[in-house]
Design an enzyme around this catalytic site. Structure first.
Site, short mmCIF file in Angstrom:
data_model
loop_
_atom_site.label_atom_id
_atom_site.label_comp_id
_atom_site.label_asym_id
_atom_site.label_seq_id
_atom_site.Cartn_x
_atom_site.Cartn_y
_atom_site.Cartn_z
CG ASP A 1 -51.10 -4.69 6.37
OD1 ASP A 1 -50.32 -5.83 6.58
OD2 ASP A 1 -52.03 -4.49 7.33
CG ASN B 1 -59.22 0.19 13.88
OD1 ASN B 1 -59.10 0.20 13.52
ND2 ASN B 1 -58.16 1.56 13.98
CD GLU C 1 -55.62 1.84 11.27
OE1 GLU C 1 -56.36 1.61 11.29
OE2 GLU C 1 -53.73 1.58 10.95
CG HIS D 1 -57.37 -1.69 11.08
ND1 HIS D 1 -56.40 -0.70 11.33
CD2 HIS D 1 -57.57 -3.26 11.51
CE1 HIS D 1 -55.43 -1.93 12.64
NE2 HIS D 1 -56.54 -3.80 11.64
P1 PGA Z 1 -55.71 -9.32 15.07
O1 PGA Z 1 -55.60 -8.07 14.30
O2 PGA Z 1 -56.17 -10.67 13.63
O3 PGA Z 1 -53.85 -9.66 15.26
O4 PGA Z 1 -56.40 -9.08 16.20
C1 PGA Z 1 -56.32 -8.10 12.86
C2 PGA Z 1 -56.07 -6.24 12.30
O5 PGA Z 1 -56.15 -5.55 13.11
O6 PGA Z 1 -56.72 -6.54 10.91
#
Ligand code: PGA
Length: 250
Positions: free
Chosen positions: A82, A145, A152, A147
């Site tokens: 992404d 959340n 999302e 995702h």
């Molecule tokens: P993080 O993010 O590794 O910073 O916890 C994970 C994500 O949002 O996919």
């Protein structure tokens, strides 16, 4: 020592519990052996990569092992999950900048070997993945959340590379890097769930107590768009790699 936890029949997620440092070493072993096998037939391993805090130790180990002389670890083609929309590629909080800093520059990867989705040409990303032979190994983290990438809540199983509105929690988690919530872009571009499920192998990483709640849900919630990570349970070669804190066992 790694051990299998949970009830695979209930969770549907084969889980490997291991500390973050050992997980990084094991994943780099896997990348190296796949890259060597591919190099033997003259090709390059195709890896799908995440950004965030979770893979920092993995990339550090990948760089360390490459510097120790593992040339195979340099012979990869990468596709990132992404990117934020509406910021300069050189912005310090851009996924491109993160990857350059943590992996691409230390490895000396040629820019042509690295790819990011571009909101201006979404279908081209899917075509480029196919042209590269498909993703051999997809690594993902889990957002709090649920995702994966910027898929999302609400992301359907048949989603492909597309532009999306970022969830509030996603923007909050990026606020520090952007210097405040109001500076975080509201939109992102991400590969889809179907794009991720098309990878030959998927490794889902989650470390730390802050991930315990979402890991529990990822394993037990009904599979569906409300919690996009649950879609990945359906893959034939997926593994959820967690430490004791993320497994909620401490
Ligand atoms: P993080 O993010 O590794 O910073 O916890 C994970 C994500 O949002 O996919």
């Amino acid at each position: 020592m790694a051990r299998v936890v949970g009830n695979p029949a209930r969770s549907h997620f084969p889980i490997r519990m291991i500390d973050a440092v050992a997980a990084a070493a094991a994943l780099v072993d896997e990348i190296e052996s796949l890259a060597k096998a591919r190099a033997a037939s003259g090709g390059r391993l195709v890896v799908g990569l995440p950004t965030g805090r979770t893979p920092v130790a993995l990339y550090a180990e990948w760089v360390r092992r490459t510097r120790e002389g593992s040339d195979a670890l340099r012979r990869v083609v990468t596709f990132n999950l992404d990117e934020f929309v509406g910021i300069d590629a050189e912005h310090s909080a851009a996924c491109r900048s993160y990857m350059k800093k943590h992996l691409f520059e230390p490895l000396g990867l040629a820019p042509e070997a690295t790819h990011f989705p571009d909101a201006a040409n979404l279908a081209a990303y899917e075509r480029a993945i196919v042209a590269a032979g498909g993703i051999d190994l997809q690594i993902v983290g889990i957002g709090r959340n649920g995702h994966v990438g910027f898929n999302e809540p609400g992301s359907p199983r048949d989603s492909r590379t597309r532009e999306v509105a970022l969830a509030r929690t996603t923007r909050e988690d990026a606020a520090a890097a952007f210097g405040g919530l109001d500076r975080v872009p509201t939109r992102g571009v991400t590969v889809g769930i179907a794009t991720i499920l098309a990878a030959k192998r998927i490794r889902v990483l989650a470390f730390g107590a802050a991930k315990a709640a979402i890991v529990r849900e990822a394993c037990s919630a009904r599979m569906g768009p409300e919690l996009p990570v649950t879609w990945l349970r359906d893959h034939a070669d997926v593994r959820l790699i967690v430490d004791v804190d993320a497994a909620g066992e401490r």
